[in-house]
Design an enzyme around this catalytic site. Structure first.
Site, PDB file in Angstrom:
ATOM      1  N   ARG A 119     -14.100  25.939 -38.028  1.00 37.71           N
ATOM      2  CA  ARG A 119     -14.276  25.612 -39.443  1.00 37.71           C
ATOM      3  C   ARG A 119     -13.209  26.380 -40.217  1.00 37.71           C
ATOM      4  NH1 ARG A 119     -19.451  26.837 -37.326  1.00 37.71           N
ATOM      5  NH2 ARG A 119     -20.899  25.066 -37.349  1.00 37.71           N
ATOM      6  N   LYS A 164     -21.685  29.871 -38.506  1.00 34.83           N
ATOM      7  CA  LYS A 164     -22.875  29.754 -39.342  1.00 34.83           C
ATOM      8  C   LYS A 164     -24.034  30.536 -38.739  1.00 34.83           C
ATOM      9  CE  LYS A 164     -21.990  25.310 -41.586  1.00 34.83           C
ATOM     10  NZ  LYS A 164     -22.498  23.938 -41.839  1.00 34.83           N
ATOM     11  N   HIS A 207     -11.543  19.639 -42.566  1.00 32.79           N
ATOM     12  CA  HIS A 207     -12.688  19.515 -41.662  1.00 32.79           C
ATOM     13  C   HIS A 207     -12.523  18.342 -40.697  1.00 32.79           C
ATOM     14  CE1 HIS A 207     -16.574  21.187 -40.718  1.00 32.79           C
ATOM     15  NE2 HIS A 207     -17.103  19.972 -40.645  1.00 32.79           N
ATOM     16  N   ARG A 243     -11.317  19.339 -37.338  1.00 37.31           N
ATOM     17  CA  ARG A 243     -12.392  19.796 -36.441  1.00 37.31           C
ATOM     18  C   ARG A 243     -13.115  18.600 -35.825  1.00 37.31           C
ATOM     19  NH1 ARG A 243     -16.659  23.787 -35.621  1.00 37.31           N
ATOM     20  NH2 ARG A 243     -18.693  22.963 -36.231  1.00 37.31           N
ATOM     21  N   HIS A 297     -22.539  24.358 -32.881  1.00 37.86           N
ATOM     22  CA  HIS A 297     -23.668  23.636 -33.446  1.00 37.86           C
ATOM     23  C   HIS A 297     -24.978  24.230 -32.930  1.00 37.86           C
ATOM     24  CE1 HIS A 297     -21.216  19.699 -34.207  1.00 37.86           C
ATOM     25  NE2 HIS A 297     -21.101  20.558 -35.198  1.00 37.86           N
ATOM     26  N   TYR A 305     -20.898  12.465 -32.435  1.00 38.17           N
ATOM     27  CA  TYR A 305     -19.572  12.122 -31.933  1.00 38.17           C
ATOM     28  C   TYR A 305     -19.626  11.010 -30.894  1.00 38.17           C
ATOM     29  CZ  TYR A 305     -18.116  16.206 -34.475  1.00 38.17           C
ATOM     30  OH  TYR A 305     -17.882  17.090 -35.478  1.00 38.17           O
TER      31      TYR A 305
END
Length: 313
Positions: free
Chosen positions: A158, A186, A256, A259, A282, A291
Site C-alpha cells: 500500500r 493495517k 493503489h 497493488r 489481507h 481477484y
C-alpha cells in the site's frame, strides 16, 4: 468514565486508536460520520442530543437519517461506511454502559455492487514503470519515484506502507543483502514480502542519489520530498496522474491500482490465493478472492478472441 456526549466521543476516539488501531485516515472518516449523524439528529430532534436521547432513538429516527443521506445524493459506499461508524459508536456506548439502544440493530447497511479491482495489463504496467518525467526535475526525484512505484507493483505494498519505511529499515535490508522486507500494514500486522532485484536496485539508486538522506537519523522516513521532509502521498498520486495522462490510461489508474495489478498478475501466472493473501496482508481470504473475478474476466476475453468457434459468425 465519561458522563457527557462530548467526553464519550473523545473516549470512543481513543478506543478506536488504541484498541482497534485504526489508520489515521479511517479514524478521521469515522469521526466525521458520527459528527454528521449527530448534526442530523440535532436538527431532527430540535436540540443537540444527549446520551439519554441517543439511548431513546427509535428505528424510524435512524431510517430518517438514512433517507436524508439518500435525498442529498450521498453515494452508497459512503453511507455504508457511515452506518459502520455509527454502529461502532453505539457499540462503544453500550460497552461502557453509557447508553444502550436496541434499535441500532435494525440499521441496515446499503447493498453495494460487487467491486472488482481494476488492474493494468502487463504491457501497460511496463510502460508505467518506464515512463519518463514530462518536466525537468532533479535526477534523484526520478529515482525516488521509480523506487516507490516498484514497491507498489513489485511487492504489492500500500502507498502508506511504502512511505512508512524508515532509513534504518532500508539500510539494514540493503546492507545485509536480503531480498525480503518486514512490512507493518493495517491493524499493525507485520508480514514478510519478497523484493524483486529491480526493486532493490531502485532503492539503492535512490539512496545513493538523494542529497538529504545521509544527514538524517535512521528513524526518519526513507522516502523524502524535494525539501527533505517525509514524502507526502499526494506527490506519488500526482506522479501517477502525470503518467496516466502521458500514456493515455483511464482516470481509474491510481497508485493503489499498481497493488491490484501485482495481485492480478500473480494470480494469472498461477499464484495461489493463500499466498497472495499473505503477500497483500489481507486479514480475510474473501478480500483476496475478488481477484479471481478479475482473472476470470481476462481468461474469458482471451477465450473469445482465440477460440475458433467463438470467432465464428
Amino acid at each position: 468514565m465519561p458522563g457527557s456526549l462530548a467526553a464519550a466521543r473523545e473516549a470512543w476516539r481513543d478506543w478506536l486508536k488504541s484498541e482497534r488501531r485504526l489508520a489515521d485516515h479511517t479514524l478521521v472518516a469515522y469521526e466525521h460520520d458520527v459528527a454528521t449523524f449527530l448534526g442530523f439528529m440535532t436538527s431532527y430532534l430540535g436540540a443537540p442530543p444527549t446520551l439519554d436521547a441517543l439511548a431513546r432513538l427509535k428505528p424510524a429516527e435512524f431510517r430518517a437519517w438514512l433517507a436524508d443521506r439518500a435525498r442529498n445524493g450521498l453515494a452508497r459506499p459512503s453511507t455504508a461506511r457511515a452506518v459502520s461508524s455509527v454502529r461502532s459508536f453505539f457499540h462503544f456506548l453500550d460497552r461502557e454502559k453509557l447508553a444502550h439502544n436496541a434499535s441500532i440493530g435494525t440499521l441496515q447497511t446499503p447493498r453495494l455492487p460487487h467491486a472488482v479491482p481494476k488492474a493494468l495489463s502487463e504491457a501497460d504496467m511496463d510502460e508505467v514503470l518506464e515512463a519518463e518525467s514530462e518536466r525537468e526535475r532533479e535526477p534523484w526525484i526520478d529515482k525516488r519515484d521509480a523506487a516507490v512505484l516498484l514497491l507498489l507493483y513489485g511487492a504489492g505494498l500500500r502507498i502508506g506502507e511504502a512511505l512508512g519505511l524508515t532509513k534504518a529499515m532500508v539500510e539494514d535490508l540493503l546492507g545485509a543483502g536480503r531480498d525480503t522486507l518486514a512490512v507493518t500494514g493495517k491493524g499493525r500486522k507485520t508480514r514478510i514480502v519478497p523484493l524483486l532485484p529491480q526493486a532493490l536496485e531502485a532503492l539503492a539508486a535512490y539512496r545513493d542519489a538523494c542529497p538529504h538522506l545521509a544527514a538524517l537519523a535512521g528513524s526518519h522516513a526513507f522516502f523524502l520530498g524535494a525539501r527533505g521532509g517525509p514524502l507526502d502521498p499526494a506527490i506519488v498520486q500526482k506522479r501517477v496522474r502525470e503518467i496516466r495522462r502521458q500514456l493515455g490510461l483511464p482516470d481509474s489508474v491510481t497508485p493503489h491500482v499498481l497493488r491490484h495489478s501485482f495481485a492480478t498478475h500473480l494470480l494469472g501466472a498461477g499464484g495461489d490465493l493463500r499466498t497472495i493473501q499473505e503477500l497483500l496482508g489481507h486479514a480475510s481470504l474473501s478480500t483476496t478472492q475478488r481477484y479471481t473475478d478479475v482473472d476470470a474476466a481476462r481468461l474469458t476475453s482471451v477465450y473469445r478472441a482465440a477460440h475458433p468457434r467463438a470467432k465464428a459468425r
